[in-house]
Design an enzyme around this catalytic site. Sequence first.
Site, mmCIF file in Angstrom:
data_model
loop_
_atom_site.group_PDB
_atom_site.id
_atom_site.type_symbol
_atom_site.label_atom_id
_atom_site.label_comp_id
_atom_site.label_asym_id
_atom_site.label_seq_id
_atom_site.Cartn_x
_atom_site.Cartn_y
_atom_site.Cartn_z
ATOM 1 N N GLY A 1 0.835 -1.210 0.000
ATOM 2 C CA GLY A 1 0.000 0.000 0.000
ATOM 3 C C GLY A 1 0.868 1.257 0.000
ATOM 4 O O GLY A 1 2.100 1.181 0.058
ATOM 5 N N ALA B 1 -5.403 -2.104 4.965
ATOM 6 C CA ALA B 1 -6.767 -1.672 5.289
ATOM 7 C C ALA B 1 -7.628 -1.742 4.046
ATOM 8 O O ALA B 1 -7.112 -1.723 2.922
ATOM 9 C CB ALA B 1 -6.761 -0.231 5.815
ATOM 10 N N THR C 1 -9.603 0.482 1.965
ATOM 11 C CA THR C 1 -9.590 1.954 1.880
ATOM 12 C C THR C 1 -10.497 2.526 0.780
ATOM 13 O O THR C 1 -10.444 3.727 0.521
ATOM 14 C CB THR C 1 -8.146 2.467 1.647
ATOM 15 N N TYR D 1 -3.037 2.237 11.937
ATOM 16 C CA TYR D 1 -3.406 3.537 11.352
ATOM 17 C C TYR D 1 -4.923 3.678 11.270
ATOM 18 O O TYR D 1 -5.621 2.725 10.937
ATOM 19 C CB TYR D 1 -2.787 3.689 9.957
ATOM 20 N N ASP E 1 -9.157 10.416 9.640
ATOM 21 C CA ASP E 1 -9.964 11.603 9.955
ATOM 22 C C ASP E 1 -11.460 11.303 9.784
ATOM 23 O O ASP E 1 -12.296 12.017 10.324
ATOM 24 C CB ASP E 1 -9.564 12.756 9.021
ATOM 25 N N TYR F 1 -16.927 3.180 5.896
ATOM 26 C CA TYR F 1 -15.465 3.124 6.067
ATOM 27 C C TYR F 1 -15.079 3.702 7.429
ATOM 28 O O TYR F 1 -14.329 3.070 8.182
ATOM 29 C CB TYR F 1 -14.791 3.900 4.925
ATOM 30 N N LYS G 1 -13.294 1.724 10.546
ATOM 31 C CA LYS G 1 -11.980 2.100 11.080
ATOM 32 C C LYS G 1 -12.077 2.394 12.584
ATOM 33 O O LYS G 1 -11.185 2.026 13.354
ATOM 34 C CB LYS G 1 -11.424 3.319 10.338
HETATM 35 N N1 LIG Z 1 -5.516 6.678 1.774
HETATM 36 C C1 LIG Z 1 -5.947 7.681 2.553
HETATM 37 O O1 LIG Z 1 -6.242 8.792 2.074
HETATM 38 C C2 LIG Z 1 -6.045 7.492 4.041
HETATM 39 C C3 LIG Z 1 -6.571 8.542 4.823
HETATM 40 C C4 LIG Z 1 -6.656 8.351 6.202
HETATM 41 C C5 LIG Z 1 -6.226 7.183 6.789
HETATM 42 N N2 LIG Z 1 -5.737 6.185 6.011
HETATM 43 C C6 LIG Z 1 -5.305 4.935 6.664
HETATM 44 O O2 LIG Z 1 -3.898 4.812 6.481
HETATM 45 C C7 LIG Z 1 -3.566 3.414 6.390
HETATM 46 C C8 LIG Z 1 -2.741 3.183 5.130
HETATM 47 O O3 LIG Z 1 -3.523 3.578 4.008
HETATM 48 P P1 LIG Z 1 -2.956 3.545 2.514
HETATM 49 O O4 LIG Z 1 -3.363 4.816 1.873
HETATM 50 O O5 LIG Z 1 -1.521 3.144 2.536
HETATM 51 O O6 LIG Z 1 -3.857 2.388 1.924
HETATM 52 P P2 LIG Z 1 -3.725 1.612 0.542
HETATM 53 O O7 LIG Z 1 -2.710 2.279 -0.328
HETATM 54 O O8 LIG Z 1 -5.102 1.406 0.030
HETATM 55 O O9 LIG Z 1 -3.094 0.229 0.987
HETATM 56 C C9 LIG Z 1 -3.836 -0.670 1.733
HETATM 57 C C10 LIG Z 1 -3.173 -2.020 1.635
HETATM 58 O O10 LIG Z 1 -4.005 -2.936 2.351
HETATM 59 C C11 LIG Z 1 -4.039 -4.118 1.606
HETATM 60 N N3 LIG Z 1 -5.234 -4.889 1.842
HETATM 61 C C12 LIG Z 1 -6.528 -4.585 1.568
HETATM 62 N N4 LIG Z 1 -7.322 -5.615 1.870
HETATM 63 C C13 LIG Z 1 -6.511 -6.603 2.340
HETATM 64 C C14 LIG Z 1 -6.727 -7.915 2.779
HETATM 65 N N5 LIG Z 1 -7.951 -8.481 2.811
HETATM 66 N N6 LIG Z 1 -5.668 -8.642 3.200
HETATM 67 C C15 LIG Z 1 -4.431 -8.120 3.161
HETATM 68 N N7 LIG Z 1 -4.139 -6.892 2.731
HETATM 69 C C16 LIG Z 1 -5.187 -6.140 2.320
HETATM 70 C C17 LIG Z 1 -3.994 -3.693 0.156
HETATM 71 O O11 LIG Z 1 -3.521 -4.805 -0.580
HETATM 72 P P3 LIG Z 1 -3.518 -4.855 -2.173
HETATM 73 O O12 LIG Z 1 -2.329 -4.006 -2.557
HETATM 74 O O13 LIG Z 1 -3.342 -6.284 -2.474
HETATM 75 O O14 LIG Z 1 -4.823 -4.284 -2.605
HETATM 76 C C18 LIG Z 1 -3.030 -2.523 0.196
HETATM 77 O O15 LIG Z 1 -1.715 -2.925 -0.048
HETATM 78 C C19 LIG Z 1 -4.873 2.654 6.436
HETATM 79 O O16 LIG Z 1 -5.111 2.227 7.735
HETATM 80 C C20 LIG Z 1 -5.915 3.689 6.053
HETATM 81 O O17 LIG Z 1 -7.183 3.396 6.585
HETATM 82 C C21 LIG Z 1 -5.622 6.315 4.647
#
Ligand SMILES: NC(=O)c1ccc[n+]([C@@H]2O[C@H](COP(=O)([O-])OP(=O)(O)OC[C@H]3O[C@@H](n4cnc5c(N)ncnc54)[C@H](OP(=O)(O)O)[C@@H]3O)[C@@H](O)[C@H]2O)c1
Length: 303
Positions: free
Chosen positions: A10, A59, A61, A98, A101, A124, A128
């Site tokens: 991710g 997560a 997401t 993690y 907001d 979502y 979370k």
């Molecule tokens: N993105 C945002 O804007 C945002 C904002 C606020 C908070 N956050 C939080 O920050 C953290 C990191 O977010 P990010 O942006 O890095 O997310 P991301 O780029 O969507 O990466 C999430 C990762 O989780 C993996 N995943 C999803 N379902 C899964 C499953 N069933 N088993 C194993 N792995 C799984 C995905 O795998 P695949 O690569 O195989 O799909 C992906 O690699 C999360 O906790 C998110 O909730 C994100």
Amino acid sequence: MKILLLGKDGQVGWQLQRSLAPHGDVVACGRGECDLVNPEQIRSVVRQIRPDVIVNASAYTAVDKAESEAELAHCVNAQAPAILAAEAASLKALLVHYSTDYVYDGNKTGAYVESDQTAPQSVYGLSKLAGEEAIRASACKSIIFRTSWVFGARGGNFVKTILRLARDKDSLNVVADQVGSPTPAALIATVTGLVLAMVRQGRLLDPGESRLYHLAAARPVSWCEFAKTIVHLAGSVPGFDLRLEAAAINEIPTWGYPTPAKRPANSRLDCSRLESEFGLLMPDWQPYLERMLQLLALKQNGY
Ligand SMILES: NC(=O)c1ccc[n+]([C@@H]2O[C@H](COP(=O)([O-])OP(=O)(O)OC[C@H]3O[C@@H](n4cnc5c(N)ncnc54)[C@H](OP(=O)(O)O)[C@@H]3O)[C@@H](O)[C@H]2O)c1
């Protein structure tokens, strides 16, 4: 120190592979090695590796899709962290996790502090928050970072969406009444590594203690201001062939761009707790955006 990193592919997980490396032996897993919808696989991976620290960057997401996939979102964002917390407790390991907001309703006037009332407006956000609560209810030591509007060169995000649209469109409407801090995945990963090192160096957590921190870049903006900055900066990076100009990005209200999930109007996160406890100062997101654009331009040109 043995660190188990989940979600290595991710946005944040990818950067964590770099930032955690100096702090111990990192075993990095993606969905292939540890699928979070499979409780037995989660338990077996943790029991096999027996880490001192688990960092969970995986997560569900897809904020809008979650509205129609509530069960899956809950499974990945709430049930899996609960299992990780139980496993961490039995190993006396620290769990780093993690959150978002989107646990707030966005109706507050100023920036949110960690003690503010949560009131998620989306599936979502609910999933979370349930993940956070499961971790806090467990007996494991944990650190939870709530972050916002994550972007980076790796993975899908708002910056990449705007760049894609800017190649073909003459004008674009972007929501201007939602405000938050775009936060570089690289910043989240670097801060995680620093906090981990400081926690290991004496600021140890008591058994069962759970700490919650906001972690976001400085200088909140609206989505529209962010989009204008992306297009303006990309226009001066050699390699981007954009049709759209920043001046042709129009401000619209949230109701002008309906989405399945409701998003908070105010996503500003006050990071004073993190800054004062660890002697950090959250930087502006723009230099990170500039570096990301340079990297994407190089990649685009076959570097
Ligand atoms: N993105 C945002 O804007 C945002 C904002 C606020 C908070 N956050 C939080 O920050 C953290 C990191 O977010 P990010 O942006 O890095 O997310 P991301 O780029 O969507 O990466 C999430 C990762 O989780 C993996 N995943 C999803 N379902 C899964 C499953 N069933 N088993 C194993 N792995 C799984 C995905 O795998 P695949 O690569 O195989 O799909 C992906 O690699 C999360 O906790 C998110 O909730 C994100």
